[in-house]
Design an enzyme around this catalytic site. Structure first.
Site, PDB file in Angstrom:
ATOM      1  N   ASP A   1       0.852  -1.181   0.000  1.00 23.61           N
ATOM      2  CA  ASP A   1       0.000   0.000   0.000  1.00 23.61           C
ATOM      3  C   ASP A   1       0.889   1.233   0.000  1.00 23.61           C
ATOM      4  OD1 ASP A   1      -2.959   0.993   0.474  1.00 23.61           O
ATOM      5  OD2 ASP A   1      -1.661   2.225   1.743  1.00 23.61           O
TER       6      ASP A   1
ATOM      7  N   GLU B   1       1.088   5.668   0.225  1.00 23.91           N
ATOM      8  CA  GLU B   1       0.501   6.994   0.429  1.00 23.91           C
ATOM      9  C   GLU B   1       1.263   7.947  -0.477  1.00 23.91           C
ATOM     10  OE1 GLU B   1      -2.181   7.209   2.044  1.00 23.91           O
ATOM     11  OE2 GLU B   1      -2.090   5.208   2.936  1.00 23.91           O
TER      12      GLU B   1
ATOM     13  N   HIS C   1      -5.367   4.951   6.450  1.00 25.31           N
ATOM     14  CA  HIS C   1      -4.687   5.751   5.420  1.00 25.31           C
ATOM     15  C   HIS C   1      -3.208   5.934   5.751  1.00 25.31           C
ATOM     16  CE1 HIS C   1      -8.064   6.652   2.859  1.00 25.31           C
ATOM     17  NE2 HIS C   1      -8.791   7.014   3.910  1.00 25.31           N
TER      18      HIS C   1
ATOM     19  N   ASP D   1      -2.758  -0.077   6.339  1.00 30.16           N
ATOM     20  CA  ASP D   1      -3.643  -0.475   5.246  1.00 30.16           C
ATOM     21  C   ASP D   1      -3.185  -1.787   4.601  1.00 30.16           C
ATOM     22  OD1 ASP D   1      -4.937   1.838   5.836  1.00 30.16           O
ATOM     23  OD2 ASP D   1      -4.697   2.780   3.871  1.00 30.16           O
TER      24      ASP D   1
END
Length: 614
Positions: A39, A41, A180, A185
């Protein structure tokens, strides 16, 4: 089963009948697959204009977590306030974090050999690919599973209103709540993945190929043709898709025929021409083989014989080119399509005219052979040509060079082809260095590439000569089950293949193979097979573990051969991936975007050929 007499014989050599196929034989079992759930960001939603701020990844295998990877990343720009509100990551937090260029190698090593998993995979994979491209790092080939798409395939609206990670995590009782933040995540996505995989068992999906197929739409017509693979056996061999008129549409090879043929009827096969081919196919013919060499040879021969319309990468022997030094009083170089023994010295083969012309140009740069056409009759009244005035031709047309003197010049090329390229290549290499030293890098690069084409052609020709001169050669390789894969080679041609199963005498099997082997008609010193087939034999012979069982005649490298030029070729390959093609390299080559298919030098002794023929 090379040649018609070998069918019954090879069935005996392969041992007692076939075993019942297990579910694991249908593909890569999910129980043995390593997944890396990732994952990211980022500073925004565009992989082209935004940057990664955090990477989180969890490695799982067999339902167990075996490793985690997490780090903040300095995006090299300010993080927008609304992104900070969403993720909690601020510009201050990433100020001391490493840049993506430093993080990527560690992440790629962490994910090496695993199947990538992400929720909304195009987003995460798109950012990772863009980062690799910006850093000059190749993106490794890997299967990708999108848990969002998989959830949409397996869950109904009655179960979940949508397939967002925040909705799926509590539905599957995830131990980590999505926040998030990348690692949180990724941990939540692991639980979602495991929940989805539990739903696949009752559906009969137990292999990686079937799992990845669920994330793509499958043409219903293609799925309806899965029955064409029902009769295909396991094991190595060749498969032929046949059309409405029973014509060959496509020929391929595999170490596991059944698994490979089945893959054409799943969503894993995305090539448009293969989709078209499967739509036309009416049946699949399978040709089991003793081992991978026999399969590769049979595939090559079938493609050459039938020229199937969907084999775009087919290798047609009639398309290759050769450079010939003509057999006449004042020989010259010409590019021809056939080797006719006794009509000169031949160098090649070359895949296209461009490569052949590059080799010819390199030879003309090294030795002053005449470049005029037609038969030459010396005459003192002949005005000569511009090349003679430039010192690039000895002007035999004017009588300035005798037949004997010209023959010595032509002999430099003939000697290079047969054994020693030193006198031909040494002046060319010296000129490359001289041009580079003068700063004329473009001119040096052009000459360097010409010389590389020439050297590779010389090496290829001398490697082929190894087997062309051997009347019979018997090779054996371990078959992985305690037995031996056997091959009988005559003049570079595979004439018999079989397997001596564990516990049976190898010599007895060899005598049976030889008794029914194909008889070759090639004259002494000439190949009895296509160049491509002989090179397949050479590569099989060079694999670690191959044993030379028997040889009739002499198997030896010509000395000194092209072994002394291996370093030059390695520098050429390295230089092409460097900004300065003549600069020193302090590391290895670039990361490959995709692995080598099969489906990857000079020896100075009589037996050096088997270990590393030039």
């Amino acid at each position: 089963m090379i040649g018609s007499p070998l069918g019954p014989l090879l069935r005996r050599h392969r041992g007692a009948g076939s075993a019942q196929a297990t579910i694991d034989d249908l593909g890569t079992p999910l129980t043995g697959v390593t997944f890396v759930v990732v994952d990211l960001e980022t500073t925004g939603g565009s992989a082209q204009t935004d940057a990664i701020t955090e990477i989180g990844a969890v490695k799982v295998r067999g339902g167990e977590v075996v490793g985690e990877f997490g780090t903040l990343v300095d995006p090299g720009r300010a993080i927008p306030p609304f992104i900070s509100v969403l993720t909690g990551i601020t510009s201050t937090m990433v100020a001391t974090a490493p840049r993506i260029e430093a993080v990527l190698p560690h992440f790629l090593e962490f994910a090496r050999g695993a199947v990538l998993v992400a929720h909304n995979a195009p987003f995460d994979v798109g950012f990772l690919k863009a980062a690799c491209a910006a850093a000059g790092t190749g993106w490794p080939p890997a299967a990708v599973v999108d848990t969002a798409v998989l959830a949409r395939r397996l869950l109904t609206r009655d179960e979940v209103p949508n397939c967002k990670l925040g909705t799926l995590a509590p539905f599957f009782s995830a131990s980590t709540t999505p926040t998030h933040r990348a690692l949180d995540d990724a941990r939540a996505t692991v639980d979602v993945l495991h929940g989805l995989l539990e739903r696949l068992g009752p559906l009969g999906v137990t292999s990686l190929e079937e799992l990845t197929g669920l994330t793509r739409q499958v043409d219903p017509e293609r799925r309806r043709k899965r029955h064409l693979a029902e009769h295909v056996p396991h094991g190595p061999g060749v498969y032929v898709f046949r059309g409405p008129g029973d014509e060959p549409l496509y020929v391929g090879t595999s170490t596991d025929l059944r698994s490979r043929v089945r893959s054409y009827f799943t969503a894993g096969e995305q090539r448009s021409r293969m989709t078209e081919m499967v739509g036309l196919a009416q049946r699949v013919e399978s040709l089991p083989c003793a081992h991978d060499l026999e399969a590769a040879v049979r595939e090559l021969r079938l493609i050459s014989q039938h020229k199937p319309r969907y084999n775009r990468r087919s290798r047609f022997p009639e398309r290759v080119l050769w450079v010939r030094l003509t057999d006449e009083p004042f020989p010259r170089l010409s590019v021809v399509r056939r080797v006719v023994p006794g009509t000169g010295t031949f160098l090649g083969p070359f895949a296209d005219r461009r490569a052949a012309d590059a080799a010819v140009a390199a030879v003309h740069d090294a030795v002053p052979l005449r470049q005029c056409g037609g038969r030459l009759v010396p005459s003192p009244t002949h005005p000569g040509c511009a090349l003679a005035g430039m010192g690039r031709c000895g002007a035999p047309c004017t009588g300035a060079q005798s037949r004997e003197e010209y023959a010595a010049t032509a002999e430099v090329f003939a000697t290079a082809v047969s054994a020693d390229p030193g006198r031909l290549c040494a002046p060319l290499l010296a000129r490359v260095d001289r041009l580079a030293g003068l700063g004329r890098f473009e001119d040096a690069a052009v000459l360097r590439d010409r010389v590389a084409v020439l050297v590779r052609a010389l090496r290829r020709r001398q490697r082929l000569a190894l087997l062309a001169e051997v009347p019979e050669l018997t090779l054996a390789r371990p078959d992985g089950a305690g037995g031996w894969a056997l091959s009988v080679i005559r003049r570079g041609r595979l004439v018999a293949a079989g397997v001596a199963v564990r516990g049976t005498p190898v010599r007895t099997h060899l005598q049976l193979l030889k008794a029914t082997a194909e008889t070759v008609t090639a004259p002494a010193g000439e190949l009895a097979a296509s160049v491509e087939e002989t090179e397949l034999v050479l590569r099989w012979m060079e694999k670690p573990g191959t044993r030379l069982v028997e040889v009739t005649g002499t198997l030896a490298c010509r000395v000194p051969g092209t072994g002394g030029l291996r370093g030059f070729l390695e520098r050429v390959d390295a230089g092409r991936s460097a900004r300065d093609p003549f600069g020193e390299r302090d590391g290895g080559g670039p990361t490959r975007a995709r692995p080598d298919r099969v489906r990857g030098a000079g020896g100075r002794g009589r037996r050096a050929a088997l270990a590393s023929p030039v």
